[in-house]
Design a protein around this motif. Structure first.
Motif, PDB file in Angstrom:
ATOM      1  N   THR A  73       0.815  -1.211   0.000  1.00 34.16           N
ATOM      2  CA  THR A  73       0.000   0.000   0.000  1.00 34.16           C
ATOM      3  C   THR A  73       0.857   1.274   0.000  1.00 34.16           C
ATOM      4  N   ILE A  74       1.887   1.284   0.841  1.00 33.61           N
ATOM      5  CA  ILE A  74       2.730   2.479   0.950  1.00 33.61           C
ATOM      6  C   ILE A  74       3.410   2.763  -0.381  1.00 33.61           C
ATOM      7  N   ASN A  77       1.035   4.122  -2.860  1.00 23.18           N
ATOM      8  CA  ASN A  77       0.769   5.537  -2.604  1.00 23.18           C
ATOM      9  C   ASN A  77       1.912   6.394  -3.121  1.00 23.18           C
ATOM     10  N   LYS A  78       3.140   5.929  -2.897  1.00 24.52           N
ATOM     11  CA  LYS A  78       4.291   6.698  -3.376  1.00 24.52           C
ATOM     12  C   LYS A  78       4.326   6.721  -4.896  1.00 24.52           C
ATOM     13  N   ARG A  83      -6.443   7.440  -2.007  1.00 22.00           N
ATOM     14  CA  ARG A  83      -7.841   7.041  -1.975  1.00 22.00           C
ATOM     15  C   ARG A  83      -8.567   7.628  -0.766  1.00 22.00           C
ATOM     16  N   PHE A  85     -12.171   6.492   1.742  1.00 21.96           N
ATOM     17  CA  PHE A  85     -12.800   5.244   2.156  1.00 21.96           C
ATOM     18  C   PHE A  85     -14.317   5.389   2.236  1.00 21.96           C
ATOM     19  N   ILE A  88     -15.735   6.466   6.469  1.00 20.22           N
ATOM     20  CA  ILE A  88     -14.672   7.455   6.634  1.00 20.22           C
ATOM     21  C   ILE A  88     -13.586   6.987   7.600  1.00 20.22           C
ATOM     22  N   ARG A  89     -12.360   7.120   7.179  1.00 17.68           N
ATOM     23  CA  ARG A  89     -11.239   6.746   8.042  1.00 17.68           C
ATOM     24  C   ARG A  89     -10.315   7.937   8.222  1.00 17.68           C
ATOM     25  N   LEU A  90     -10.698   8.836   9.113  1.00 22.07           N
ATOM     26  CA  LEU A  90      -9.830   9.976   9.413  1.00 22.07           C
ATOM     27  C   LEU A  90      -8.986   9.632  10.634  1.00 22.07           C
ATOM     28  N   VAL A 102      -0.284  14.822   7.839  1.00 19.28           N
ATOM     29  CA  VAL A 102       0.117  13.419   7.731  1.00 19.28           C
ATOM     30  C   VAL A 102       0.162  13.025   6.252  1.00 19.28           C
ATOM     31  N   GLY A 103      -0.786  13.553   5.463  1.00 19.22           N
ATOM     32  CA  GLY A 103      -0.758  13.300   4.024  1.00 19.22           C
ATOM     33  C   GLY A 103       0.485  13.866   3.366  1.00 19.22           C
ATOM     34  N   ARG A 165      -6.841  15.155   2.467  1.00 19.49           N
ATOM     35  CA  ARG A 165      -5.707  14.369   2.947  1.00 19.49           C
ATOM     36  C   ARG A 165      -5.134  13.510   1.818  1.00 19.49           C
ATOM     37  N   THR A 169      -1.009  13.838  -0.565  1.00 18.14           N
ATOM     38  CA  THR A 169       0.060  12.905  -0.922  1.00 18.14           C
ATOM     39  C   THR A 169       0.502  13.082  -2.375  1.00 18.14           C
TER      40      THR A 169
ATOM     41  N   ARG B 216       3.232  12.927  14.474  1.00 21.58           N
ATOM     42  CA  ARG B 216       1.960  12.860  13.734  1.00 21.58           C
ATOM     43  C   ARG B 216       1.816  11.503  13.072  1.00 21.58           C
ATOM     44  N   SER B 220      -1.087   8.898  13.776  1.00 25.10           N
ATOM     45  CA  SER B 220      -1.981   8.497  12.687  1.00 25.10           C
ATOM     46  C   SER B 220      -2.128   6.977  12.668  1.00 25.10           C
ATOM     47  N   ASN B 224      -5.842   5.330  12.893  1.00 23.36           N
ATOM     48  CA  ASN B 224      -6.366   4.480  11.831  1.00 23.36           C
ATOM     49  C   ASN B 224      -5.239   3.899  10.997  1.00 23.36           C
ATOM     50  N   ALA B 227      -5.801   3.772   7.087  1.00 25.48           N
ATOM     51  CA  ALA B 227      -5.696   5.081   6.456  1.00 25.48           C
ATOM     52  C   ALA B 227      -4.253   5.569   6.472  1.00 25.48           C
ATOM     53  N   GLU B 229      -1.566   3.802   6.319  1.00 27.46           N
ATOM     54  CA  GLU B 229      -0.872   3.108   5.234  1.00 27.46           C
ATOM     55  C   GLU B 229      -1.234   3.718   3.886  1.00 27.46           C
ATOM     56  N   SER B 230      -2.501   4.085   3.732  1.00 24.38           N
ATOM     57  CA  SER B 230      -2.959   4.563   2.428  1.00 24.38           C
ATOM     58  C   SER B 230      -2.371   5.928   2.078  1.00 24.38           C
ATOM     59  N   VAL B 231      -1.912   6.693   3.077  1.00 23.80           N
ATOM     60  CA  VAL B 231      -1.259   7.959   2.733  1.00 23.80           C
ATOM     61  C   VAL B 231       0.263   7.829   2.802  1.00 23.80           C
ATOM     62  N   GLY B 232       0.748   6.578   2.838  1.00 19.33           N
ATOM     63  CA  GLY B 232       2.179   6.366   2.683  1.00 19.33           C
ATOM     64  C   GLY B 232       2.989   6.444   3.956  1.00 19.33           C
ATOM     65  N   ILE B 233       2.371   6.177   5.112  1.00 17.50           N
ATOM     66  CA  ILE B 233       3.127   6.151   6.365  1.00 17.50           C
ATOM     67  C   ILE B 233       3.728   4.765   6.555  1.00 17.50           C
TER      68      ILE B 233
END
Lengths: 253, 355
Positions: A73-74, A77-78, A83, A85, A88-90, A102-103, A165, A169, B216, B220, B224, B227, B229-233
């Motif tokens: 997944t990481i 994203n890179k 995406r 959800f 919602i997954r905040l 964080v994004g 968010r 990225t 942060r 995060s 979650n 989430a 993982e989905s923003v690349g952490i």
């Protein structure tokens, strides 16, 4: 225009269940593409395959000429897919602006040592991050709520924050999973404008799952309809929505 | 907007530092003027140890959001590594402060490394499973140290896990770690002032880490995982970072602890399960994720049993009642509402409106 996302023969099985079978899609740069279908058709599973949450049993996913099949997944994203959800997954206990920061994590870097000892690098980067994050929040009219906890935002704004968010990225392709779910008609209309704005101003390619046909027919240029994990129809929005097969399987007479 | 937020964090942190420094000044004045019982004076360094432990565990439990029951194990590693160094170098480095500072660094580093090594396999687990495995590792560390024998003579260091005889030391040899008897003769370098400085260092590290890019990312993951993982952490990296920093700080507390005692032994009482749970109680009662709360609850819950010593028979009863009341007061929704209704701020406002 060149194809940004090319998916061929994508499939996954969970035990005996064939959740997605022989899925194909080609999305051009700058396109607004819709993925629709009845509940349980496998739409979110396709998203999870594209973002590496599930490893595909077979098939090839190519993003901007790079094969990203089976990456984590990481890494995906890179490579450029972000995406939102369906549920919602905040980061609920973080402030609105920190959610966006964080994004920004992989684009504004300073070392842990700089962070702990508050060296100049920390202040420089944090300032740049705050500016960039506020810029994004402004697009989604969230700048007034920047210091709120994300959990305290009203529902519609939480959806918007999730998009902000994801955009932070700096993706090439944005996947929106039912962005209008739970919104009233006014909010949906506003959301349509926001999605168009994002596409135009961020040079974004967007693939979205949606049940709200007004939104789908309003902004999507092309559609793919899924039913029981297989493609039922695909093509221009108007043509697909008038397809008798689609009407029987999904839209209803 | 942005300036406001930054200053709020900074203000919050400054209050925390201020409380610690103020408490230090008050205690120092009381010591100088002799208004302090010898009992309380003896508690000052352990108090610092517990505060550091509570704050560092809060990094794992409150900020990373993972339950760890092996915190005393990391403290144990730090305590023995630091005490071993001090005993070994006692004659070489004469300046006690310098020796102590190096001992602290060594203790923190070794606990951090052990935390990293344990964290690598263990942090794949979540929730109860992680708690059970960290609990086991804490006990394993304690038990390994109980069978470890290290001595030195002219030929250098000798190790054994059998007994002190099998070290094969020469006549002039010196057994430094003597199995279950632990380390005796550690220089008593720990003072209240150094303890307070270490608390401040801990606070700087933890608070600045929380309010940075890495912090942060860690939070995060707590909020979650999917989430994040989905923003690349990078989940593994940041989990390990929080866990090893937390372990290193616990190691630092351990060094302070060991240099306050003339004989250091790894018993179930000081480095066992009870200790880990006690630190966890500090964290939970102070508020998970609330650093200032951890400090206050560590102080109150350490002092309380001692202050109640006069009531001998009822001591543990009162202690447990206070625990329950604090829990209710902090967590029950009804009491939270009641507290808000009669809060000082609100009362002040009301009188203002009347006028």
């Amino acid at each position: 225009m060149a194809a940004l996302l090319e998916v061929k023969n994508l499939g996954i099985s969970f035990g005996g269940l064939r959740a997605v079978d022989d899925f194909e899609v080609t999305i051009k740069k700058g396109q607004l593409y819709g993925l629709i279908g009845p509940n349980g058709a496998g739409k979110t599973t396709v998203f999870n395959l594209l973002t590496g949450v599930y490893k595909p049993s077979e098939g090839i996913i190519t993003l901007d000429g790079v094969n990203i099949t089976g990456l984590k997944t990481i890494e995906i994203n890179k490579a450029g897919i972000a995406r939102t959800f369906q549920n919602i997954r905040l980061f609920k206990e973080l402030s609105v602006i920190d959610n966006v920061k964080v994004g920004l994590h992989n684009h504004y870097k300073y070392s842990t040592v700089e962070g702990i000892f508050r060296l100049p690098g920390y202040f420089k980067m944090e300032k740049a991050m705050t500016e960039k994050a506020m810029e994004l929040l402004k697009v989604f009219e969230l700048e007034q709520e920047a210091d709120y906890l994300a959990a305290n935002l009203p529902y519609g704004k939480q959806r918007k924050l999730e998009i902000a968010r994801a955009l932070a990225t700096e993706p090439k392709l944005l996947l929106l999973d039912e962005p209008a779910a739970g919104m009233n008609p006014n909010e949906t209309r506003e959301l349509m404008d926001t999605i168009r704005f994002v596409r135009d101003n961020f040079d974004m390619t967007i693939l979205l799952i949606e049940h709200d046909m007004k939104l789908v027919s309003g902004i999507c240029e092309e559609l793919t309809v899924l039913n029981f994990g297989r493609i039922l129809a695909k093509g221009e929005t108007a043509a697909v929505l008038n397809d008798p097969q689609v009407i029987t399987a999904y839209l209803g007479e | 907007m942005k300036g406001l937020k930054l200053s709020k964090n900074v203000k919050d942190n400054l209050i925390t530092y201020g409380i610690v420094i103020l408490a230090y000044l008050i205690m120092e004045i009381m010591i100088k003027t002799g208004h302090i019982s010898s009992l309380l004076q003896g508690l000052l360094v352990p108090l610092c140890v517990y505060v550091i432990l509570a704050v560092s565990l809060n990094l794992t439990v409150g900020i990373l959001g993972e339950l760890s029951l092996g915190h005393a194990g990391f403290m144990c590693v730090g305590a023995f590594a630091g005490a071993f160094f001090s005993r070994y170098m006692q004659d070489v480095i004469e300046v006690s402060l310098l020796r102590f500072v190096i001992a602290i660094l060594i203790g923190a580093l070794s606990a951090g490394i052990v935390g990293f090594l344990i964290g690598m396999p263990v942090l794949r687990l979540r929730g109860d499973y992680l708690a059970i495995v960290t609990l086991a590792f804490g006990e394993i560390i304690k038990n390994i140290i109980n069978v470890l024998y290290v001595g030195k003579d002219a030929n250098g260091l000798h190790f054994s896990t059998k007994d002190s005889m099998s070290l094969g030391l020469m006549e002039d040899g010196d057994v430094i770690i003597n199995g279950a008897q632990g380390i005796t003769g550690t220089p008593k370098d720990a003072t209240f002032t150094i303890g307070i400085i270490l608390i401040i260092i801990t606070l700087v590290i933890v608070l600045n880490l929380i309010h940075s890019r890495d912090g942060r990312a860690i939070m995060s993951i707590r909020d979650n995982l999917i989430a994040a993982e989905s923003v690349g952490i990078n989940i593994t990296k940041y989990k390990l970072m929080a866990f090893s920093v937390s372990a290193a700080l616990a190691g630092m507390a351990g060094v302070l602890y060991s240099h306050n005692l003339s004989s250091l032994m790894a018993t179930p009482k000081n480095f066992g399960y009870n200790m880990s749970i006690m630190i966890l109680v500090f964290v939970v009662l102070g508020g998970i994720g609330n650093i200032r709360g951890s400090i206050i609850s560590a102080v109150i819950l350490t002092l309380l049993p001692e202050l109640l010593r006069g009531l001998s028979n009822y001591r543990m009863l009162i202690y447990s009642i206070v625990l329950i009341v604090m829990m209710l007061f902090n967590w029950s929704p009804k009491l939270i509402n009641l507290r808000k209704k009669y809060s000082l701020k609100r009362l002040l406002k009301k009188t203002g409106e009347v006028q």
